[in-house]
Motif scaffolding. Structure first.
Motif, PDB file in Angstrom:
ATOM      1  N   PHE A 159       0.847  -1.168   0.000  1.00 49.97           N
ATOM      2  CA  PHE A 159       0.000   0.000   0.000  1.00 49.97           C
ATOM      3  C   PHE A 159       0.892   1.230   0.000  1.00 49.97           C
ATOM      4  O   PHE A 159       1.744   1.385   0.870  1.00 49.97           O
ATOM      5  CB  PHE A 159      -0.929  -0.057   1.209  1.00 49.97           C
ATOM      6  CG  PHE A 159      -1.635   1.228   1.516  1.00 49.97           C
ATOM      7  CD1 PHE A 159      -2.543   1.748   0.616  1.00 49.97           C
ATOM      8  CD2 PHE A 159      -1.408   1.919   2.677  1.00 49.97           C
ATOM      9  CE1 PHE A 159      -3.201   2.925   0.893  1.00 49.97           C
ATOM     10  CE2 PHE A 159      -2.061   3.072   2.962  1.00 49.97           C
ATOM     11  CZ  PHE A 159      -2.968   3.588   2.069  1.00 49.97           C
ATOM     12  N   THR A 160       0.693   2.061  -0.961  1.00 44.67           N
ATOM     13  CA  THR A 160       1.445   3.321  -1.043  1.00 44.67           C
ATOM     14  C   THR A 160       0.477   4.455  -1.361  1.00 44.67           C
ATOM     15  O   THR A 160      -0.648   4.234  -1.802  1.00 44.67           O
ATOM     16  CB  THR A 160       2.527   3.268  -2.139  1.00 44.67           C
ATOM     17  OG1 THR A 160       1.889   3.051  -3.387  1.00 44.67           O
ATOM     18  CG2 THR A 160       3.544   2.172  -1.858  1.00 44.67           C
ATOM     19  N   SER A 161       0.938   5.626  -1.101  1.00 39.13           N
ATOM     20  CA  SER A 161       0.139   6.796  -1.453  1.00 39.13           C
ATOM     21  C   SER A 161       1.060   7.857  -2.040  1.00 39.13           C
ATOM     22  O   SER A 161       2.276   7.819  -1.866  1.00 39.13           O
ATOM     23  CB  SER A 161      -0.586   7.341  -0.226  1.00 39.13           C
ATOM     24  OG  SER A 161       0.345   7.850   0.710  1.00 39.13           O
ATOM     25  N   ALA A 162       0.445   8.768  -2.707  1.00 40.99           N
ATOM     26  CA  ALA A 162       1.210   9.857  -3.321  1.00 40.99           C
ATOM     27  C   ALA A 162       0.552  11.177  -2.961  1.00 40.99           C
ATOM     28  O   ALA A 162      -0.628  11.223  -2.564  1.00 40.99           O
ATOM     29  CB  ALA A 162       1.254   9.677  -4.833  1.00 40.99           C
ATOM     30  N   GLU A 163       1.292  12.215  -3.107  1.00 40.19           N
ATOM     31  CA  GLU A 163       0.762  13.540  -2.810  1.00 40.19           C
ATOM     32  C   GLU A 163      -0.443  13.798  -3.705  1.00 40.19           C
ATOM     33  O   GLU A 163      -0.443  13.484  -4.896  1.00 40.19           O
ATOM     34  CB  GLU A 163       1.840  14.604  -3.067  1.00 40.19           C
ATOM     35  CG  GLU A 163       1.441  15.968  -2.575  1.00 40.19           C
ATOM     36  CD  GLU A 163       2.567  16.970  -2.712  1.00 40.19           C
ATOM     37  OE1 GLU A 163       2.252  18.141  -2.918  1.00 40.19           O
ATOM     38  OE2 GLU A 163       3.741  16.573  -2.610  1.00 40.19           O
ATOM     39  N   GLY A 164      -1.501  14.298  -3.094  1.00 42.41           N
ATOM     40  CA  GLY A 164      -2.715  14.589  -3.832  1.00 42.41           C
ATOM     41  C   GLY A 164      -3.742  13.470  -3.798  1.00 42.41           C
ATOM     42  O   GLY A 164      -4.853  13.635  -4.304  1.00 42.41           O
ATOM     43  N   ASP A 165      -3.390  12.294  -3.229  1.00 44.44           N
ATOM     44  CA  ASP A 165      -4.368  11.207  -3.112  1.00 44.44           C
ATOM     45  C   ASP A 165      -5.472  11.621  -2.144  1.00 44.44           C
ATOM     46  O   ASP A 165      -5.230  12.313  -1.151  1.00 44.44           O
ATOM     47  CB  ASP A 165      -3.705   9.922  -2.594  1.00 44.44           C
ATOM     48  CG  ASP A 165      -2.893   9.218  -3.660  1.00 44.44           C
ATOM     49  OD1 ASP A 165      -3.077   9.519  -4.850  1.00 44.44           O
ATOM     50  OD2 ASP A 165      -2.061   8.364  -3.285  1.00 44.44           O
ATOM     51  N   ASP A 166      -6.677  11.178  -2.423  1.00 46.32           N
ATOM     52  CA  ASP A 166      -7.814  11.464  -1.549  1.00 46.32           C
ATOM     53  C   ASP A 166      -7.654  10.660  -0.259  1.00 46.32           C
ATOM     54  O   ASP A 166      -7.549   9.432  -0.271  1.00 46.32           O
ATOM     55  CB  ASP A 166      -9.107  11.087  -2.259  1.00 46.32           C
ATOM     56  CG  ASP A 166     -10.343  11.405  -1.437  1.00 46.32           C
ATOM     57  OD1 ASP A 166     -10.221  12.030  -0.358  1.00 46.32           O
ATOM     58  OD2 ASP A 166     -11.441  11.017  -1.886  1.00 46.32           O
ATOM     59  N   ALA A 167      -7.645  11.345   0.869  1.00 48.00           N
ATOM     60  CA  ALA A 167      -7.465  10.687   2.169  1.00 48.00           C
ATOM     61  C   ALA A 167      -8.660   9.804   2.526  1.00 48.00           C
ATOM     62  O   ALA A 167      -8.550   8.915   3.363  1.00 48.00           O
ATOM     63  CB  ALA A 167      -7.228  11.730   3.253  1.00 48.00           C
ATOM     64  N   ASN A 168      -9.795  10.030   1.917  1.00 48.81           N
ATOM     65  CA  ASN A 168     -11.002   9.263   2.232  1.00 48.81           C
ATOM     66  C   ASN A 168     -11.301   8.194   1.175  1.00 48.81           C
ATOM     67  O   ASN A 168     -12.443   7.803   0.980  1.00 48.81           O
ATOM     68  CB  ASN A 168     -12.193  10.211   2.376  1.00 48.81           C
ATOM     69  CG  ASN A 168     -12.028  11.132   3.543  1.00 48.81           C
ATOM     70  OD1 ASN A 168     -11.602  10.701   4.612  1.00 48.81           O
ATOM     71  ND2 ASN A 168     -12.324  12.412   3.350  1.00 48.81           N
ATOM     72  N   ARG A 169     -10.282   7.737   0.494  1.00 51.26           N
ATOM     73  CA  ARG A 169     -10.526   6.761  -0.568  1.00 51.26           C
ATOM     74  C   ARG A 169     -10.794   5.355  -0.051  1.00 51.26           C
ATOM     75  O   ARG A 169     -11.243   4.493  -0.789  1.00 51.26           O
ATOM     76  CB  ARG A 169      -9.366   6.747  -1.550  1.00 51.26           C
ATOM     77  CG  ARG A 169      -8.065   6.306  -0.955  1.00 51.26           C
ATOM     78  CD  ARG A 169      -6.938   6.481  -1.918  1.00 51.26           C
ATOM     79  NE  ARG A 169      -5.683   6.334  -1.179  1.00 51.26           N
ATOM     80  CZ  ARG A 169      -4.575   6.011  -1.724  1.00 51.26           C
ATOM     81  NH1 ARG A 169      -4.517   5.818  -3.024  1.00 51.26           N
ATOM     82  NH2 ARG A 169      -3.489   5.900  -1.010  1.00 51.26           N
ATOM     83  N   PHE A 170     -10.494   5.094   1.210  1.00 50.49           N
ATOM     84  CA  PHE A 170     -10.772   3.791   1.804  1.00 50.49           C
ATOM     85  C   PHE A 170     -11.766   3.958   2.936  1.00 50.49           C
ATOM     86  O   PHE A 170     -11.729   4.938   3.673  1.00 50.49           O
ATOM     87  CB  PHE A 170      -9.500   3.149   2.372  1.00 50.49           C
ATOM     88  CG  PHE A 170      -8.486   2.815   1.324  1.00 50.49           C
ATOM     89  CD1 PHE A 170      -8.672   1.733   0.481  1.00 50.49           C
ATOM     90  CD2 PHE A 170      -7.338   3.585   1.172  1.00 50.49           C
ATOM     91  CE1 PHE A 170      -7.739   1.417  -0.493  1.00 50.49           C
ATOM     92  CE2 PHE A 170      -6.402   3.274   0.206  1.00 50.49           C
ATOM     93  CZ  PHE A 170      -6.597   2.190  -0.630  1.00 50.49           C
ATOM     94  N   ILE A 171     -12.645   2.996   3.065  1.00 51.50           N
ATOM     95  CA  ILE A 171     -13.609   2.997   4.155  1.00 51.50           C
ATOM     96  C   ILE A 171     -13.442   1.676   4.903  1.00 51.50           C
ATOM     97  O   ILE A 171     -13.442   0.598   4.299  1.00 51.50           O
ATOM     98  CB  ILE A 171     -15.052   3.107   3.633  1.00 51.50           C
ATOM     99  CG1 ILE A 171     -15.232   4.413   2.860  1.00 51.50           C
ATOM    100  CG2 ILE A 171     -16.036   3.021   4.782  1.00 51.50           C
ATOM    101  CD1 ILE A 171     -16.577   4.510   2.162  1.00 51.50           C
ATOM    102  N   LEU A 172     -13.292   1.764   6.210  1.00 51.03           N
ATOM    103  CA  LEU A 172     -13.178   0.570   7.038  1.00 51.03           C
ATOM    104  C   LEU A 172     -14.519   0.278   7.684  1.00 51.03           C
ATOM    105  O   LEU A 172     -15.175   1.170   8.216  1.00 51.03           O
ATOM    106  CB  LEU A 172     -12.115   0.765   8.125  1.00 51.03           C
ATOM    107  CG  LEU A 172     -10.690   0.975   7.636  1.00 51.03           C
ATOM    108  CD1 LEU A 172      -9.770   1.225   8.825  1.00 51.03           C
ATOM    109  CD2 LEU A 172     -10.216  -0.207   6.836  1.00 51.03           C
ATOM    110  N   HIS A 173     -14.921  -0.966   7.615  1.00 50.63           N
ATOM    111  CA  HIS A 173     -16.164  -1.405   8.245  1.00 50.63           C
ATOM    112  C   HIS A 173     -15.792  -2.369   9.367  1.00 50.63           C
ATOM    113  O   HIS A 173     -15.029  -3.299   9.158  1.00 50.63           O
ATOM    114  CB  HIS A 173     -17.066  -2.127   7.237  1.00 50.63           C
ATOM    115  CG  HIS A 173     -17.528  -1.251   6.116  1.00 50.63           C
ATOM    116  ND1 HIS A 173     -18.617  -0.433   6.240  1.00 50.63           N
ATOM    117  CD2 HIS A 173     -17.032  -1.054   4.873  1.00 50.63           C
ATOM    118  CE1 HIS A 173     -18.783   0.221   5.108  1.00 50.63           C
ATOM    119  NE2 HIS A 173     -17.828  -0.137   4.257  1.00 50.63           N
TER     120      HIS A 173
END
Length: 103
Positions: free
Chosen positions: A1-15
């Motif tokens: 799992f990686t992220s880059a600058e500008g990625d939406d912080a809410n792109r994952f939802i945990l249930h």
């Protein structure tokens, strides 16, 4: 799992929820009683099964058949104090109970 600058912080939802199997409803299909040198197995529901008295190493010490509503008495005078398992094996189920024998 990686992220880059500008990625939406809410792109994952945990249930979160409970996981597992609901506890099965168990009925008392047999009872075991102890008296000084006798262990009695009572089946009050018409169960036809093989019984086994097993020590904690897995050795079958006594076995036989139970049919219908019956009491089966086993002589336990030669057994040492300790934990044992009484199992009933029928066509559809294997039922077991632990029994502590003290002398």
């Amino acid at each position: 799992f990686t992220s880059a600058e500008g990625d939406d912080a809410n792109r994952f939802i945990l249930h979160f929820s409970t996981v597992g199997i609901a506890e099965p409803v168990t009925e008392e299909l047999f009872t075991v009683t102890l008296q000084s040198t006798e262990l009695t197995i009572f089946t009050g529901n018409g169960l036809n099964a093989e019984y086994r008295l097993i020590d904690m190493t897995g050795k079958i010490l006594q076995s036989g058949l139970i049919s219908g509503n019956s009491n089966t008495s086993l002589n336990i005078s030669n057994l040492k104090s300790g934990m044992y398992i009484v199992s009933l094996i029928s066509d559809h189920k294997i039922l077991s109970k632990k029994v502590l024998i003290t002398k």
